[in-house]
Design an enzyme around this catalytic site. Sequence first.
Site, PDB file in Angstrom:
ATOM      1  N   GLU A   4      55.237  50.195  36.697  1.00  0.00           N
ATOM      2  CA  GLU A   4      55.693  51.503  36.232  1.00  0.00           C
ATOM      3  C   GLU A   4      54.939  51.998  34.994  1.00  0.00           C
ATOM      4  O   GLU A   4      55.475  52.734  34.171  1.00  0.00           O
ATOM      5  CB  GLU A   4      57.212  51.470  36.023  1.00  0.00           C
ATOM      6  CG  GLU A   4      57.934  51.161  37.343  1.00  0.00           C
ATOM      7  CD  GLU A   4      59.449  51.163  37.259  1.00  0.00           C
ATOM      8  OE1 GLU A   4      59.990  51.555  36.221  1.00  0.00           O
ATOM      9  OE2 GLU A   4      60.085  50.761  38.258  1.00  0.00           O
ATOM     10  N   HIS A  21      73.900  53.297  47.179  1.00  0.00           N
ATOM     11  CA  HIS A  21      73.076  52.749  46.094  1.00  0.00           C
ATOM     12  C   HIS A  21      73.491  51.316  45.816  1.00  0.00           C
ATOM     13  O   HIS A  21      74.667  51.029  45.605  1.00  0.00           O
ATOM     14  CB  HIS A  21      73.233  53.588  44.818  1.00  0.00           C
ATOM     15  CG  HIS A  21      72.318  53.139  43.715  1.00  0.00           C
ATOM     16  ND1 HIS A  21      72.746  52.895  42.444  1.00  0.00           N
ATOM     17  CD2 HIS A  21      70.984  52.874  43.723  1.00  0.00           C
ATOM     18  CE1 HIS A  21      71.711  52.513  41.693  1.00  0.00           C
ATOM     19  NE2 HIS A  21      70.635  52.488  42.446  1.00  0.00           N
ATOM     20  N   HIS A  22      72.523  50.408  45.853  1.00  0.00           N
ATOM     21  CA  HIS A  22      72.744  49.002  45.513  1.00  0.00           C
ATOM     22  C   HIS A  22      71.831  48.609  44.367  1.00  0.00           C
ATOM     23  O   HIS A  22      70.692  48.191  44.598  1.00  0.00           O
ATOM     24  CB  HIS A  22      72.430  48.087  46.709  1.00  0.00           C
ATOM     25  CG  HIS A  22      73.412  48.179  47.830  1.00  0.00           C
ATOM     26  ND1 HIS A  22      73.114  47.737  49.098  1.00  0.00           N
ATOM     27  CD2 HIS A  22      74.683  48.640  47.884  1.00  0.00           C
ATOM     28  CE1 HIS A  22      74.169  47.928  49.899  1.00  0.00           C
ATOM     29  NE2 HIS A  22      75.127  48.487  49.179  1.00  0.00           N
ATOM     30  N   GLU A  23      72.295  48.751  43.172  1.00  0.00           N
ATOM     31  CA  GLU A  23      71.536  48.207  42.032  1.00  0.00           C
ATOM     32  C   GLU A  23      71.879  46.723  41.946  1.00  0.00           C
ATOM     33  O   GLU A  23      73.057  46.353  41.985  1.00  0.00           O
ATOM     34  CB  GLU A  23      71.920  48.948  40.751  1.00  0.00           C
ATOM     35  CG  GLU A  23      71.308  48.380  39.478  1.00  0.00           C
ATOM     36  CD  GLU A  23      69.787  48.340  39.507  1.00  0.00           C
ATOM     37  OE1 GLU A  23      69.166  49.399  39.635  1.00  0.00           O
ATOM     38  OE2 GLU A  23      69.213  47.230  39.415  1.00  0.00           O
ATOM     39  N   HIS A  26      63.735  50.318  44.884  1.00  0.00           N
ATOM     40  CA  HIS A  26      63.204  50.549  43.536  1.00  0.00           C
ATOM     41  C   HIS A  26      62.929  49.220  42.850  1.00  0.00           C
ATOM     42  O   HIS A  26      63.588  48.221  43.136  1.00  0.00           O
ATOM     43  CB  HIS A  26      64.178  51.395  42.721  1.00  0.00           C
ATOM     44  CG  HIS A  26      64.041  52.854  43.010  1.00  0.00           C
ATOM     45  ND1 HIS A  26      63.863  53.801  42.039  1.00  0.00           N
ATOM     46  CD2 HIS A  26      64.012  53.519  44.190  1.00  0.00           C
ATOM     47  CE1 HIS A  26      63.752  54.997  42.607  1.00  0.00           C
ATOM     48  NE2 HIS A  26      63.843  54.857  43.916  1.00  0.00           N
ATOM     49  N   GLU A  27      61.945  49.239  41.954  1.00  0.00           N
ATOM     50  CA  GLU A  27      61.513  48.018  41.228  1.00  0.00           C
ATOM     51  C   GLU A  27      61.148  46.886  42.192  1.00  0.00           C
ATOM     52  O   GLU A  27      61.253  45.712  41.847  1.00  0.00           O
ATOM     53  CB  GLU A  27      62.598  47.533  40.232  1.00  0.00           C
ATOM     54  CG  GLU A  27      62.844  48.469  39.085  1.00  0.00           C
ATOM     55  CD  GLU A  27      63.841  49.563  39.437  1.00  0.00           C
ATOM     56  OE1 GLU A  27      63.613  50.706  39.030  1.00  0.00           O
ATOM     57  OE2 GLU A  27      64.832  49.297  40.129  1.00  0.00           O
ATOM     58  N   GLU A  56      61.236  60.113  37.117  1.00  0.00           N
ATOM     59  CA  GLU A  56      62.337  59.782  36.204  1.00  0.00           C
ATOM     60  C   GLU A  56      61.847  59.435  34.803  1.00  0.00           C
ATOM     61  O   GLU A  56      62.607  59.538  33.843  1.00  0.00           O
ATOM     62  CB  GLU A  56      63.169  58.640  36.790  1.00  0.00           C
ATOM     63  CG  GLU A  56      62.441  57.320  36.884  1.00  0.00           C
ATOM     64  CD  GLU A  56      63.239  56.270  37.655  1.00  0.00           C
ATOM     65  OE1 GLU A  56      63.818  56.622  38.689  1.00  0.00           O
ATOM     66  OE2 GLU A  56      63.264  55.105  37.233  1.00  0.00           O
TER      67      GLU A  56
HETATM   68  C1  NOJ Z   1      65.950  52.493  38.079  1.00  0.00           C
HETATM   69  C2  NOJ Z   1      65.699  53.397  39.235  1.00  0.00           C
HETATM   70  O1  NOJ Z   1      64.337  53.677  39.374  1.00  0.00           O
HETATM   71  C3  NOJ Z   1      66.521  54.640  39.016  1.00  0.00           C
HETATM   72  O2  NOJ Z   1      66.211  55.602  39.990  1.00  0.00           O
HETATM   73  C4  NOJ Z   1      67.974  54.259  39.014  1.00  0.00           C
HETATM   74  O3  NOJ Z   1      68.731  55.401  38.767  1.00  0.00           O
HETATM   75  C5  NOJ Z   1      68.255  53.222  37.946  1.00  0.00           C
HETATM   76  N1  NOJ Z   1      67.348  52.142  38.056  1.00  0.00           N
HETATM   77  C6  NOJ Z   1      69.661  52.674  38.047  1.00  0.00           C
HETATM   78  O4  NOJ Z   1      69.768  51.878  39.191  1.00  0.00           O
HETATM   79 CA    CA Z   2      62.346  52.466  38.219  1.00  0.00          CA
END
Ligand code: NOJ
Ligand code: CA
Length: 701
Positions: A172, A411-413, A481-482, A506
Amino acid sequence: MKKYLFLLLLAAGHQAAAQATAPLSASQGKVKLTFALAGGRPTYAVAYGPKAVVNTSRLGIAFEGGQGFDGPLVLLGSEVKDVDETWQPVWGEVKNIRNHYQQLTVHLRQPAAPGRRMDVVFRVFADGVGFRYEFPRQLALGNFVVSDELTEFALPADHQAFWIPGDYDTNEYLYTKSRLSAVDNTAQVKSSTEIAVREAPDAQAVATPLMLKSDNGLYVNIHEAAQVDYPAMQLHVDGASHRLTARLVPDAVGRKAFLHAPSRTPWRTLIVSDKAPDILASKLILNLNEPNKLATTDWIKPMKFVGVWWEMQIGRSDWKYANSLDTLDARGQLIPTGRHGANTANVKRYIDFAAAHHLDGVLVEGWNTGWEDWFGNWKERVFDFVTPYPDFNVQQISDYAKSKGVQMIMHHETSGAATNYEQHLDTAYQFMNRYGYPAVKTGYVGRIIPRGEHHDGQWMSNHFVRVAEMAAKHHVAVDMHEAVRPTGLARTYPNWMASEAGRGNEYNAFSIGSPPEHETIMPFTRFIGGPMDYTPGIFKLTNYEPTGQRRVQTTLAKQLALYVVLYSPLQMAADLPENYEAHPDAFRFIEDVPVDWDDTRILAAEPGDYLTTVRKAKNKDEWYLGSITDEKPRTQPLKLDFLTPGRRYEATIYADGKDADWQKNPASYQITKQVVTSKSALTLRLAAGGGAAISFKPVSK
Ligand code: NOJ
Ligand code: CA
């Protein structure tokens, strides 16, 4: 008798080796690949017509404990074959993809006991080369541990490079343009404090896709294809010799890969042309991936979506429900702050907006418990992926979305706890199925668990594939993501529709942001491996957050152009509904632009400077064009000869206003319409940091 025959064959192999002094080669168009053993050591070189792409460069793999393929080898034999086939992706930038290459397979063996065998397979395309190491099934090689890959790319000169640091955990970063001899990532890594996890121990390491430009007019892109069961490859740059050497992201115990024969490495890829647009049009990486593995794909649908998301990014609401896990009332329940974005009423507002504007989906972040203490403490059990906060009524929301014809996006963080996610995958996807969510955005902010593993190592590379496979079982599409940066695996797992793995829009919310040249570099770097969830479409470009410091460094028209120049089958309309409602005329382009295409043409491109792309909608004679520039204003002439001859189209041109400028007047745009044909020509005027978008729709008779 059998044993005797085998010995005879071995002897024949020896003979072949002794005679094999002439180099082997394969070619396609202007691209020529040469393989040779130099003092027994395998080497390759690539040329484009009379120009060297890579000079004689070393090949090899070292094993822990020795006896790998890092010493002299003998040639057992080789084969050449030609392949020319055409296939259809489930979704994408074009309808048909031609896979046309000449393959050279080289069989090698260690000269002394244990006499292990390894093949190097080269595929030579008209726009580049892919090669990989293969370890055939053999008694002399069972389990083995890769300690280093010796692959080199000996570049003939001190090229211009567009690079980010070779970091084990993130892609990133902002891109730096410099000569290879000037590569040093120390300052970039140190100053990028907005990135949660950074680990880049080698100051001379860069990530792939690496974009290069030579002074003698070649564009060269180095990356990899089909990164499965193997760590990501980074490149160590020797500034003096311009020699790049593969560096594999290590695992928690410092090893690179645990393998068992038969196995193979990912493909190492070189895309080359004397025209920059060819690099963007190349299908080499997709072609090197395995065909679709999923039994059915009719459930995989490209989507445009809005989300309860940017409002958290700009600090207007929160992911979390309470201030901390300890702010509890007398009954032991979390005390709400009143700033929680993912509440039922707010989600319905986004569903209404999506329905009113024919957008397919709504993403909601912060819907599930855990956000009070979600990352930074390397905790394993933060989220369970099935427990909503008390103000998010999952049943009501899914019924409401259904009644409006809108799809919900989950969404799965994971906050980096891949182990925890794997334990919950099955129930989490069952939960999605129960409430009718067809797609999930995953995330890996923070240090990885298993502790010590890296985002881009072998363990995580297998995790991402496991997630894609498990999601497919449940007919779920994924946007990671990531995650590790893509290497074309969407061909094999077409439900793995997008990834972030790069510096998205973002960053304009929570950091110094990305300069106007950023989006002119991304297609040549991050996007070479596959679609990115870049989250374009910010209309309120300044003063969108409380401190007033942040801004998007583009014009509004350029945000529209990004829907065409940055391809993703999952594409977000990232801004708030009210900011779109303030510009309904410009928003029309986002409503119209497709996310799946029959054809794509790159009309003009130069990394770091400008890019113009036009695409034909899937199964429709409509074309959409995006044109962007960096910080310099430009005029872009256009010939419309891509349009169907003899047909009249209404062109709606969304251009920068006369006084537009990303710094002084980013929101100035003008929309004009005119009737055009394939014989027409147009000239676009792009402001500093600006862009233009055009829709071409047939005029009904
Ligand atoms: C990083 C992600 O790129 C972003 O889109 C997300 O909102 C946040 N993490 C929280 O999960
Ligand atoms: Ca990110």
